[in-house]
Design a protein around this motif. Structure first.
Motif, PDB file in Angstrom:
ATOM      1  N   ASP A 124     -94.093   1.437  32.616  1.00  0.00           N
ATOM      2  CA  ASP A 124     -93.309   1.595  33.849  1.00  0.00           C
ATOM      3  C   ASP A 124     -92.853   3.024  34.105  1.00  0.00           C
ATOM      4  O   ASP A 124     -92.812   3.470  35.249  1.00  0.00           O
ATOM      5  N   SER A 125     -92.477   3.713  33.032  1.00  0.00           N
ATOM      6  CA  SER A 125     -91.931   5.064  33.220  1.00  0.00           C
ATOM      7  C   SER A 125     -92.094   5.878  31.939  1.00  0.00           C
ATOM      8  O   SER A 125     -92.044   5.316  30.839  1.00  0.00           O
TER       9      SER A 125
ATOM     10  N   ILE B 223     -89.989   7.395  30.602  1.00  0.00           N
ATOM     11  CA  ILE B 223     -88.732   7.339  29.852  1.00  0.00           C
ATOM     12  C   ILE B 223     -88.791   6.273  28.748  1.00  0.00           C
ATOM     13  O   ILE B 223     -88.000   6.277  27.822  1.00  0.00           O
ATOM     14  N   MET B 224     -89.778   5.377  28.849  1.00  0.00           N
ATOM     15  CA  MET B 224     -89.879   4.299  27.856  1.00  0.00           C
ATOM     16  C   MET B 224     -90.730   4.771  26.680  1.00  0.00           C
ATOM     17  O   MET B 224     -91.842   4.276  26.429  1.00  0.00           O
TER      18      MET B 224
ATOM     19  N   GLU C 291     -90.538   4.579  23.392  1.00  0.00           N
ATOM     20  CA  GLU C 291     -90.929   3.662  22.314  1.00  0.00           C
ATOM     21  C   GLU C 291     -92.052   2.734  22.765  1.00  0.00           C
ATOM     22  O   GLU C 291     -92.948   2.395  21.981  1.00  0.00           O
ATOM     23  N   SER C 292     -92.001   2.341  24.042  1.00  0.00           N
ATOM     24  CA  SER C 292     -93.061   1.465  24.564  1.00  0.00           C
ATOM     25  C   SER C 292     -94.407   2.181  24.551  1.00  0.00           C
ATOM     26  O   SER C 292     -95.442   1.573  24.279  1.00  0.00           O
TER      27      SER C 292
ATOM     28  N   TYR D 268     -88.440  13.591  32.272  1.00  0.00           N
ATOM     29  CA  TYR D 268     -87.651  12.359  32.254  1.00  0.00           C
ATOM     30  C   TYR D 268     -86.713  12.242  31.057  1.00  0.00           C
ATOM     31  O   TYR D 268     -85.760  11.465  31.105  1.00  0.00           O
TER      32      TYR D 268
ATOM     33  N   MET E 213     -83.844  13.814  22.525  1.00  0.00           N
ATOM     34  CA  MET E 213     -84.614  12.586  22.390  1.00  0.00           C
ATOM     35  C   MET E 213     -86.114  12.890  22.314  1.00  0.00           C
ATOM     36  O   MET E 213     -86.844  12.265  21.546  1.00  0.00           O
TER      37      MET E 213
ATOM     38  N   LEU F  56     -85.650  -1.732  27.868  1.00  0.00           N
ATOM     39  CA  LEU F  56     -86.449  -1.669  26.642  1.00  0.00           C
ATOM     40  C   LEU F  56     -85.974  -2.782  25.716  1.00  0.00           C
ATOM     41  O   LEU F  56     -84.787  -2.869  25.408  1.00  0.00           O
TER      42      LEU F  56
ATOM     43  N   GLU G 100     -92.241  -4.601  21.486  1.00  0.00           N
ATOM     44  CA  GLU G 100     -93.152  -4.875  22.609  1.00  0.00           C
ATOM     45  C   GLU G 100     -93.811  -6.225  22.331  1.00  0.00           C
ATOM     46  O   GLU G 100     -94.214  -6.506  21.193  1.00  0.00           O
TER      47      GLU G 100
ATOM     48  N   TRP H  50     -81.357   8.869  19.811  1.00  0.00           N
ATOM     49  CA  TRP H  50     -80.712   9.480  20.972  1.00  0.00           C
ATOM     50  C   TRP H  50     -80.883   8.636  22.227  1.00  0.00           C
ATOM     51  O   TRP H  50     -80.563   9.074  23.326  1.00  0.00           O
TER      52      TRP H  50
END
Lengths: 194, 235
Positions: A100-101, A103-104, A106-107, A137, A142, B195, B216, B230
């Motif tokens: 989706d973005s 920003i995810m 870990e996904s 983003y 991070m 998430l 996931e 973070w």
């Protein structure tokens, strides 16, 4: 047809599967550099891989790679851009999955690991294109933490990783961390126009 | 999960899997049963929130799941409504006798089939029929103890509305105190994007990790990676 950078192919003969490459390019030659990286990995080393496209939509990338006759069948694309575009996910390609973005983070990592588990090839690579797109983003701390995890995850699994970055547009702390974590440097950050 | 729990869920443990809607509770618990079935263990899934037909239809999209396991009797899916009907439990609320007969029915199924892995999804739906905390406590304690005695490792799914710092890990606040383990599943809201995460809060008998893990739901099952430190502010 564009001419691929053969020096990158030569440099690839010297690295191991557990290497992590920092791939520096300029803002105007990023496609040439990534194509020059992918072509020998697919054609010469018979590798498969995952290409994380955060800079541009994967369909556009596949189309351009196909035009210059770089095969993309053995690559699974993780597209972090198209979901944000209306109609961006409507295309004929079956080797693209969407996040989706950017920003995810870990996904992105988990999806990449999932695709790697499905790869028929024994030797695989992961290209992250690019740190700069993720930096739009994600805040610096991070992103630095993510790159640390990202690089070490694939090194531990003997998956060759390439992290594309445009140095003069990358936050200094992130760049410093990349210098520290990556084992190899493909430096095409300076574009000489002759 | 084996890594997070430093060796796996202890044999015979009763674990509460508390999570918000869409957090992956059903997928995780079904995968737990599939792993058992792959080793030839008999497993039971008690569906209290959705009909078994709908559950199986949804779970078939995952490649880790094989309908053969159901056909061969390795994974046995029971509709709680059917179980209530067998027992004549048609009342809106259960008294102590009703609860005892329910525990006995579940135990009988475990004994008859030789179930070693069990899931109740969800125990929250079931507990809505139990009028007070003391009875809920007694029900879960008796159920957990009986299943452990039979050598059955159990996941009790609990629906929670928020997995944040101020939330309970269970719907009624009593479940967590008496069970062997608690796993929380929820969402981290990162700039409007959700998430999924999983965290093991308690697992008796293990030196488990207490970190949050991003998850996931992939066709091959639940995949996990440590959540970025973070980026862990939750709802």
């Amino acid at each position: 047809m564009i001419e691929l950078d053969q020096r990158i192919a030569e440099q690839l003969t010297e690295i191991t599967l557990s290497s992590s490459m920092q791939v520096r390019c300029g803002s105007s030659n990023s496609f040439l550099v990534t194509a020059s990286l992918i072509e020998p990995l697919i054609n010469e080393f018979q590798m498969g891989g995952v290409y994380i496209s955060a800079s541009r939509p994967a369909p556009e990338l596949i189309s351009t790679l196909t035009e210059i006759e770089v095969p993309t069948d053995g690559i699974q694309f993780v597209d972090c851009v198209s979901s944000a575009l209306l109609g961006g996910t409507e295309n004929p390609y079956t080797n693209i999955s969407y996040i989706d973005s950017p920003i995810m983070l870990e996904s992105i990592l988990l999806r990449t690991l999932y695709h790697l588990r499905q790869m028929p090839t024994e030797q695989n690579f992961v290209i992250l294109d690019s740190v700069n797109a993720l930096a739009i983003y994600n805040e610096e701390r991070m992103l630095a933490e993510y790159l640390h995890t990202f690089i070490n995850t694939f090194r531990a699994r003997d998956v060759l990783s390439g992290v594309v970055t445009v140095p003069d547009q990358t936050p200094p702390s992130v760049l410093a961390n990349l210098d520290l974590y990556c084992t190899d440097l493909v430096d095409r950050g300076q574009v000489v126009i002759s | 999960m084996d890594e997070i729990t430093r060796g796996g869920i202890p044999y015979g443990a009763t674990v509460l899997v508390g999570g918000t809607c869409g957090s992956g509770k059903t997928t995780l618990t079904m995968e737990f049963l599939v792993h058992g079935a792959q080793m030839g263990e008999a497993c039971a899934y008690f569906a209290a929130t959705e009909p078994s037909v709908k559950l199986l239809e949804n779970i078939r999209q995952y490649t880790f799941f094989d309908m053969d396991m159901v056909d061969k009797g390795l994974i046995n899916v029971f509709d709680m409504d059917v179980v209530y009907s067998w027992l004549g439990l048609t009342k809106a609320t259960f008294d102590r006798d009703d609860i005892n007969s329910l525990v006995k029915a579940i135990t009988d199924i475990v004994n008859t089939i030789g179930v070693t892995r069990l899931v109740i999804d969800s125990v929250t739906t079931l507990c809505y029929k139990i009028p007070n905390d003391q009875l809920i406590r007694d029900f879960l304690f008796t159920l957990g103890k009986t299943l452990a005695t039979q050598g059955c490792t159990s996941f009790l799914v609990a629906e929670i509305t928020s997995a944040g710092a101020k939330a309970h890990w269970s719907s009624f606040g009593v479940e967590e105190a008496i069970l062997d383990g608690i796993m929380v599943m929820g969402d981290i809201d990162r700039m409007g994007h959700l998430l999924r995460y999983l965290q093991v809060v308690k697992m008796r008998g293990t030196d488990h990790s207490r970190a949050k893990y991003a998850i996931e739901l992939t066709p091959i099952g639940v995949m996990m990676t440590p959540m970025l430190k973070w980026g862990v502010d939750s709802d």
